[in-house]
Design a protein around this motif. Structure first.
Motif, PDB file in Angstrom:
ATOM      1  N   THR A  92      43.878  86.076  53.338  1.00 22.95           N
ATOM      2  CA  THR A  92      43.590  86.729  54.620  1.00 22.95           C
ATOM      3  C   THR A  92      42.203  86.390  55.166  1.00 22.95           C
ATOM      4  O   THR A  92      41.755  87.008  56.136  1.00 22.95           O
ATOM      5  N   LYS A  93      41.538  85.404  54.559  1.00 21.77           N
ATOM      6  CA  LYS A  93      40.214  85.001  55.053  1.00 21.77           C
ATOM      7  C   LYS A  93      40.275  84.676  56.537  1.00 21.77           C
ATOM      8  O   LYS A  93      41.268  84.097  57.000  1.00 21.77           O
ATOM      9  N   PHE A  94      39.231  85.046  57.248  1.00 17.85           N
ATOM     10  CA  PHE A  94      39.100  84.856  58.703  1.00 17.85           C
ATOM     11  C   PHE A  94      39.947  85.838  59.513  1.00 17.85           C
ATOM     12  O   PHE A  94      39.827  85.893  60.727  1.00 17.85           O
ATOM     13  N   GLY A 112      48.999  75.930  44.644  1.00 21.37           N
ATOM     14  CA  GLY A 112      49.937  75.859  45.760  1.00 21.37           C
ATOM     15  C   GLY A 112      49.429  76.664  46.939  1.00 21.37           C
ATOM     16  O   GLY A 112      49.000  77.806  46.781  1.00 21.37           O
ATOM     17  N   MET A 113      49.437  76.031  48.123  1.00 19.82           N
ATOM     18  CA  MET A 113      48.994  76.671  49.350  1.00 19.82           C
ATOM     19  C   MET A 113      50.094  76.451  50.396  1.00 19.82           C
ATOM     20  O   MET A 113      51.206  76.050  50.063  1.00 19.82           O
ATOM     21  N   SER A 114      49.775  76.690  51.666  1.00 15.62           N
ATOM     22  CA  SER A 114      50.819  76.585  52.702  1.00 15.62           C
ATOM     23  C   SER A 114      51.545  75.248  52.656  1.00 15.62           C
ATOM     24  O   SER A 114      52.761  75.189  52.820  1.00 15.62           O
ATOM     25  N   GLY A 115      50.782  74.151  52.444  1.00 15.95           N
ATOM     26  CA  GLY A 115      51.368  72.827  52.567  1.00 15.95           C
ATOM     27  C   GLY A 115      52.012  72.278  51.308  1.00 15.95           C
ATOM     28  O   GLY A 115      52.739  71.280  51.370  1.00 15.95           O
ATOM     29  N   VAL A 147      50.923  81.585  43.972  1.00 11.21           N
ATOM     30  CA  VAL A 147      50.675  80.685  45.092  1.00 11.21           C
ATOM     31  C   VAL A 147      49.775  81.412  46.085  1.00 11.21           C
ATOM     32  O   VAL A 147      49.911  82.618  46.303  1.00 11.21           O
ATOM     33  N   ARG A 148      48.822  80.679  46.652  1.00 10.40           N
ATOM     34  CA  ARG A 148      47.834  81.281  47.558  1.00 10.40           C
ATOM     35  C   ARG A 148      48.091  80.738  48.962  1.00 10.40           C
ATOM     36  O   ARG A 148      47.763  79.592  49.254  1.00 10.40           O
ATOM     37  N   VAL A 149      48.696  81.567  49.812  1.00 11.26           N
ATOM     38  CA  VAL A 149      49.160  81.065  51.105  1.00 11.26           C
ATOM     39  C   VAL A 149      48.456  81.793  52.246  1.00 11.26           C
ATOM     40  O   VAL A 149      48.529  83.018  52.342  1.00 11.26           O
ATOM     41  N   GLY A 150      47.782  81.026  53.092  1.00  7.04           N
ATOM     42  CA  GLY A 150      47.092  81.593  54.245  1.00  7.04           C
ATOM     43  C   GLY A 150      47.809  81.290  55.551  1.00  7.04           C
ATOM     44  O   GLY A 150      48.577  82.087  56.068  1.00  7.04           O
ATOM     45  N   GLY A 151      47.581  80.083  56.062  1.00 10.71           N
ATOM     46  CA  GLY A 151      48.062  79.699  57.383  1.00 10.71           C
ATOM     47  C   GLY A 151      49.547  79.920  57.625  1.00 10.71           C
ATOM     48  O   GLY A 151      49.930  80.349  58.719  1.00 10.71           O
ATOM     49  N   ALA A 152      50.378  79.646  56.647  1.00 10.30           N
ATOM     50  CA  ALA A 152      51.828  79.769  56.854  1.00 10.30           C
ATOM     51  C   ALA A 152      52.250  81.221  57.085  1.00 10.30           C
ATOM     52  O   ALA A 152      53.325  81.475  57.625  1.00 10.30           O
TER      53      ALA A 152
HETATM   54  C1  LIG Z   1      42.178  79.057  52.248  1.00 11.65           C
HETATM   55  C2  LIG Z   1      42.631  78.864  50.850  1.00 11.65           C
HETATM   56  C3  LIG Z   1      43.996  78.897  50.524  1.00 11.65           C
HETATM   57  C4  LIG Z   1      45.099  79.044  51.566  1.00 11.65           C
HETATM   58  O1  LIG Z   1      45.230  77.855  52.261  1.00 11.65           O
HETATM   59  P1  LIG Z   1      46.362  77.658  53.398  1.00 11.65           P
HETATM   60  O2  LIG Z   1      46.442  76.186  53.568  1.00 11.65           O
HETATM   61  O3  LIG Z   1      45.850  78.381  54.605  1.00 11.65           O
HETATM   62  O4  LIG Z   1      47.612  78.238  52.883  1.00 11.65           O
HETATM   63  C5  LIG Z   1      44.339  78.762  49.188  1.00 11.65           C
HETATM   64  N1  LIG Z   1      43.412  78.597  48.229  1.00 11.65           N
HETATM   65  C6  LIG Z   1      42.087  78.562  48.499  1.00 11.65           C
HETATM   66  C7  LIG Z   1      41.121  78.378  47.385  1.00 11.65           C
HETATM   67  C8  LIG Z   1      41.656  78.698  49.819  1.00 11.65           C
HETATM   68  O5  LIG Z   1      40.341  78.659  50.087  1.00 11.65           O
END
Ligand SMILES: *Cc1c(COP(=O)(O)O)cnc(C)c1O
Length: 244
Positions: free
Chosen positions: A38-40, A214-217, A230-235
């Protein structure tokens, strides 16, 4: 469409991706924790996500995280600290974070330990691994961007020693490993390497079962190689709002 409907739709799509990737890898989707980054984004979004059933959120900057934890004030949310750590802020992070994913050097242990002990809690910690093959020769030229970007992490050959130090530190609990796939590299190769590092750590420390990757992409590739978080922000949250 309201913000809640927007988040609801995005969250359902991401949960669907996680479930599909788990099934494709012959894994139980329930063993994968979705950490919504949820950063930003404002505290109001965190509350909406909580209404939609999210219990794990991630933040990568200390000041923003600390303020948001206070503003949101929901006791059953777990805050995952996933960003770059400064040693003079480590104790403060340990006072509110429910897990720290981004431990990448021994210098941080003293502060994290003190913060956890003062708060009367045991802090789950994962060791962040630098998977960039261009760094494999040594630490020369690696720069931590301080934002939890792709440059942070212990080199794979240093992970075992750092993991042992975490395990020996009062107030901390070694839970596993974490990584961000390097930019411009094949995430499949990166996550395959991370799984090998995770296996080695777990041989010495059976409780260290987390693989935070693992992130959004690239969450599908991470889940194929054992990601448990998994750490998902943008998606989920969409484009970053501009800071005013
Ligand atoms: C911002 C961030 C994410 C999420 O990235 P998205 O591409 O937005 O899903 C995951 N891990 C770390 C360490 C981040 O800084």
């Amino acid at each position: 469409m309201t913000r809640e409907q927007e988040l609801d739709g995005a969250l359902q799509r991401v949960r669907g991706r996680v479930a599909d990737a788990a099934r494709a890898a012959d894994r139980d989707p329930d063993e994968i924790t979705l950490v919504v980054v949820t950063k930003f984004f404002p505290a109001s979004d965190v509350r909406l996500l909580h209404d939609l059933g999210v219990r794990d959120v991630g933040e990568n900057r200390h000041q923003e995280a600390q303020a948001k934890v206070e503003e949101v004030g929901l006791g059953d949310l777990r805050w995952h600290y996933i960003g770059g750590l400064q040693s003079n802020k480590a104790a403060a992070v340990a006072s509110y974070a429910d897990a720290v994913h981004s431990l990448d050097r021994a210098k941080l242990l003293r502060g994290l330990s003190r913060g956890a002990l003062e708060a009367g809690r045991v802090l789950p910690v994962t060791v962040q691994v630098d998977l960039d093959p261009r760094h494999a020769g040594g630490p020369d030229g690696i720069q931590d961007d301080g934002q939890g970007g792709g440059r942070a992490g212990a080199l794979p050959q240093d992970v075992a020693a750092l993991a042992a130090q975490v395990a020996d530190t009062e107030g901390l609990e070694l839970r596993g490993v974490m990584a961000v796939a390097p930019l411009d590299a094949d995430p499949v190769e990166a996550f395959r390497r991370l799984q090998r590092v995770a296996d080695e750590v777990r041989r010495e420390h059976p409780g260290a079962t987390w693989i935070s990757a693992g992130m959004s992409g690239d969450l599908e590739a991470a889940i194929a190689f054992g990601a448990t978080h998994v750490r998902v922000g943008g998606a989920v949250l969409g484009e970053r709002p501009s800071r005013g």
